[in-house]
Design a protein around this motif. Structure first.
Motif, PDB file in Angstrom:
ATOM      1  N   HIS A  23       1.700  10.137   6.662  1.00  0.00           N
ATOM      2  CA  HIS A  23       2.908   9.242   6.025  1.00  0.00           C
ATOM      3  C   HIS A  23       2.405   7.925   6.168  1.00  0.00           C
ATOM      4  N   LEU A  24       2.264   7.185   4.886  1.00  0.00           N
ATOM      5  CA  LEU A  24       1.877   5.817   5.082  1.00  0.00           C
ATOM      6  C   LEU A  24       3.148   4.979   4.328  1.00  0.00           C
ATOM      7  N   ARG A  25       3.058   3.747   4.825  1.00  0.00           N
ATOM      8  CA  ARG A  25       4.181   2.907   4.137  1.00  0.00           C
ATOM      9  C   ARG A  25       3.548   1.293   4.318  1.00  0.00           C
ATOM     10  N   ARG A  26       3.238   0.720   3.062  1.00  0.00           N
ATOM     11  CA  ARG A  26       2.514  -0.619   3.169  1.00  0.00           C
ATOM     12  C   ARG A  26       3.183  -1.597   2.108  1.00  0.00           C
ATOM     13  N   VAL A  27       2.955  -2.531   2.462  1.00  0.00           N
ATOM     14  CA  VAL A  27       3.115  -3.654   1.248  1.00  0.00           C
ATOM     15  C   VAL A  27       1.659  -4.321   0.936  1.00  0.00           C
ATOM     16  N   ARG A  28       1.559  -4.421  -0.276  1.00  0.00           N
ATOM     17  CA  ARG A  28       0.467  -4.945  -0.846  1.00  0.00           C
ATOM     18  C   ARG A  28       0.625  -6.517  -1.648  1.00  0.00           C
ATOM     19  N   LEU A  29      -0.406  -7.161  -1.144  1.00  0.00           N
ATOM     20  CA  LEU A  29      -0.144  -8.668  -1.488  1.00  0.00           C
ATOM     21  C   LEU A  29      -1.292  -9.128  -2.286  1.00  0.00           C
ATOM     22  N   ALA A  30      -1.079  -9.832  -3.338  1.00  0.00           N
ATOM     23  CA  ALA A  30      -2.170 -10.296  -4.081  1.00  0.00           C
ATOM     24  C   ALA A  30      -2.249 -12.138  -3.802  1.00  0.00           C
ATOM     25  N   ASP A  31      -3.299 -12.423  -3.548  1.00  0.00           N
ATOM     26  CA  ASP A  31      -3.549 -13.856  -2.843  1.00  0.00           C
ATOM     27  C   ASP A  31      -2.194 -14.269  -2.336  1.00  0.00           C
ATOM     28  N   ASP A  32      -1.919 -13.493  -1.184  1.00  0.00           N
ATOM     29  CA  ASP A  32      -0.776 -13.695  -0.199  1.00  0.00           C
ATOM     30  C   ASP A  32       0.497 -13.558  -0.766  1.00  0.00           C
ATOM     31  N   VAL A  33       0.715 -13.001  -1.982  1.00  0.00           N
ATOM     32  CA  VAL A  33       2.112 -13.064  -2.438  1.00  0.00           C
ATOM     33  C   VAL A  33       2.434 -11.366  -2.551  1.00  0.00           C
ATOM     34  N   PRO A  34       3.544 -10.993  -2.105  1.00  0.00           N
ATOM     35  CA  PRO A  34       3.603  -9.376  -2.069  1.00  0.00           C
ATOM     36  C   PRO A  34       4.018  -8.930  -3.372  1.00  0.00           C
ATOM     37  N   VAL A  35       3.400  -7.899  -3.705  1.00  0.00           N
ATOM     38  CA  VAL A  35       3.394  -7.374  -5.280  1.00  0.00           C
ATOM     39  C   VAL A  35       4.135  -5.939  -5.247  1.00  0.00           C
ATOM     40  N   ALA A  36       3.886  -5.385  -4.288  1.00  0.00           N
ATOM     41  CA  ALA A  36       4.157  -4.051  -4.207  1.00  0.00           C
ATOM     42  C   ALA A  36       4.438  -3.280  -2.804  1.00  0.00           C
ATOM     43  N   VAL A  37       5.753  -2.394  -2.768  1.00  0.00           N
ATOM     44  CA  VAL A  37       5.949  -1.392  -1.554  1.00  0.00           C
ATOM     45  C   VAL A  37       5.302  -0.280  -1.857  1.00  0.00           C
ATOM     46  N   MET A  38       4.476   0.269  -1.154  1.00  0.00           N
ATOM     47  CA  MET A  38       3.933   1.620  -1.267  1.00  0.00           C
ATOM     48  C   MET A  38       3.994   2.565  -0.224  1.00  0.00           C
ATOM     49  N   GLU A  39       4.739   3.736  -0.626  1.00  0.00           N
ATOM     50  CA  GLU A  39       4.832   5.064   0.191  1.00  0.00           C
ATOM     51  C   GLU A  39       3.862   6.267  -0.083  1.00  0.00           C
ATOM     52  N   ASN A  40       3.022   6.647   0.755  1.00  0.00           N
ATOM     53  CA  ASN A  40       2.191   7.804   0.354  1.00  0.00           C
ATOM     54  C   ASN A  40       2.491   8.607   1.410  1.00  0.00           C
ATOM     55  N   TRP A  41       2.045   9.835   0.880  1.00  0.00           N
ATOM     56  CA  TRP A  41       1.652  11.360   1.765  1.00  0.00           C
ATOM     57  C   TRP A  41       0.511  11.782   1.407  1.00  0.00           C
ATOM     58  N   LEU A  42      -0.391  12.298   2.373  1.00  0.00           N
ATOM     59  CA  LEU A  42      -1.488  12.837   2.248  1.00  0.00           C
ATOM     60  C   LEU A  42      -1.593  14.156   3.088  1.00  0.00           C
ATOM     61  N   PRO A  43      -2.504  15.042   2.618  1.00  0.00           N
ATOM     62  CA  PRO A  43      -2.611  16.432   3.306  1.00  0.00           C
ATOM     63  C   PRO A  43      -3.187  16.055   4.592  1.00  0.00           C
ATOM     64  N   GLU A  44      -3.102  17.269   5.460  1.00  0.00           N
ATOM     65  CA  GLU A  44      -3.381  17.257   6.824  1.00  0.00           C
ATOM     66  C   GLU A  44      -4.906  16.863   7.133  1.00  0.00           C
ATOM     67  N   GLU A  45      -5.803  17.042   6.345  1.00  0.00           N
ATOM     68  CA  GLU A  45      -7.208  16.653   6.456  1.00  0.00           C
ATOM     69  C   GLU A  45      -7.452  15.261   6.616  1.00  0.00           C
TER      70      GLU A  45
END
Lengths: 255, 255
Positions: free
Chosen positions: B144-166
């Motif tokens: 489980h991931l939760r991140r903020v993505r910035l472009a040129d140091d400005v926050p653009v998106a909050v992203m939550e992701n889930w990936l399989p076990e591997e």
DNA sequence: TATGGCAAGTTGTTATGACATTATCATCTC
DNA sequence: GAGATGATAATGTCATAACAACTTGCCATA
């Protein structure tokens, strides 16, 4: 992994009644049958489809024809191909392939009863922005529409559209009884490409009233320029949707 | 109409250096050259491309190869074909074809400097919903991931992701230095299909703070399930974007 | 046991060839 | 002048054929 790679042989019955000399291309018929098998679970997620060469022999079709049929489904994101391994079914629940249709058609296709409130139907001179979108000279006459679309009597979207001069004769009643694209189709327009920008913003006071939502609600927006089969722009639209009632399903397929 | 149908013959020089025996397919090289001519205006909107048969003769290629090259561009919505008439360039300004990439790649491709704030990196048991999206058993471990993505140091998106076990071994530093899809690619994953739902909603208080926007602002949202080249789900994500800084460009092409 | 080579399997690319369908233009007839 | 017909132009469909490139499995050798 072995489970995922199990090859599924589709029954001959699935392809028994291909119409070999009718108007519908063979590749299209075959792709419909395979797609049906995927959607019904007969070709389960992760399993492999029979290889192209064998399928072609079995169906009495050339390999390019079979390849073309499979490529149609690959392009929809339902199958993936790997050299040396074969063609596998993509996991997961399948969403409806997005088509170049109007919201009216969308709603009808999803068993809702669409209806329309026509707010504005007028001829206006294209400003610079609309002129650029429709590839017409600034100042040239365009048809300007503003409508509310309802589904089962609930307002779903506010839609503003501009069309080139040739459509100025469209009647208000047509727009109430049919979707805009239906009206254009009945005038011989063949829609081929749409370029869309999907975004979001807050609703204006007027939109909030029209859509029966709280003031300053979030709206899902979509600006669209649609082009016909000669590459000419036939419509520019700015649509606002209630996000609780509408969203966009997009499938991306990597080449 | 005559003006719209003017046939444009592209100069031989455009195709002079096709590599006939390299690794890049000929159809791909030809399509790149034609696309370049469209984007540069050398093949202007509304004009007709030289017909398939003549182009094949001129380039010393078979007609199916030329057809395949043209079809690639038709699929991008830049050209439209009509039987008996020919192939025409679609009007209007061309937007970038949306690719199956992460936001990190998107930003990099648009000359912005992406950066990442990693909020959460943990192993969690998949609930019923995530289990379904990733086609894993409920309760099985997922990243489980939760991140903020910035472009040129400005926050653009909050992203939550889930990936399989591997993928549980992914390092935090990798996620800070690279986009998620870059990390997956470096682990041998070949992404092929993504199913996306695009919507909108109001921001939560936390999202407002992370994205530096007013409370209860409109957010553009995108839920995505991505599949690899064996059709297996490799990621589910729920992303929220500032609509003033990000929107989705989607081109629809009718078959 | 590990590694390399080879054969079989499957998709990917390209070519030649033929015919069908739709659109446009020119010519003929009424 | 209007409508019908035929010829030409261009894309659409389908077939046969050959070769290339990648994947997997098996066997031989160190």
């Amino acid at each position: 992994m072995a489970m995922d790679k199990q090859e599924t042989i589709l029954p001959n019955g699935l392809f028994m009644d291909l119409e070999r000399s009718g108007p519908i291309p063979l590749y299209f018929q075959v792709s419909q049958r395979i797609e049906k098998a995927i959607l019904s679970g007969e070709l389960p997620a992760g399993s492999r489809l029979e290889n192209e060469v064998a399928l072609g022999e079995r169906l009495g079709l050339s390999r390019p024809t079979v390849r073309r049929a499979i490529q149609e489904i690959v392009d929809k994101g339902l199958l993936v191909r790997r050299r040396g391994i074969g063609t596998q079914v993509v996991h997961g629940q399948v969403t409806r392939k997005v088509e170049l249709t109007s919201l009216y058609d969308d709603l009808t296709n999803t068993q809702k009863v669409p209806s329309t409130t026509l707010l504005v139907l007028e001829t206006v001179a294209a400003d610079a922005s609309i002129g650029e979108k429709l590839a017409v000279a600034e100042g040239s006459p365009t048809l300007h529409l503003r409508r509310v679309r309802l589904a089962d009597d609930v307002p779903v979207a506010v839609m503003e559209n501009w069309l080139p001069e040739e459509f100025i004769g469209i009647e208000p009643d047509d727009l109430v009884q049919h979707g805009l694209y239906q009206v254009l189709r009945s005038r011989g327009v063949t829609m081929r490409v749409a370029r869309q920008r999907i975004g979001a913003r807050k609703s204006t006071a007027e939109e909030s009233a029209l859509l029966d939502i709280d003031k300053n609600s979030a709206l899902l927006t979509m600006d669209r320029t649609a082009f016909d089969n000669s590459g000419r722009a036939v419509e520019f639209g700015h649509h606002c949707y209630r996000p609780d009632l509408y969203s966009f399903e997009v499938t991306l397929v990597e080449k």
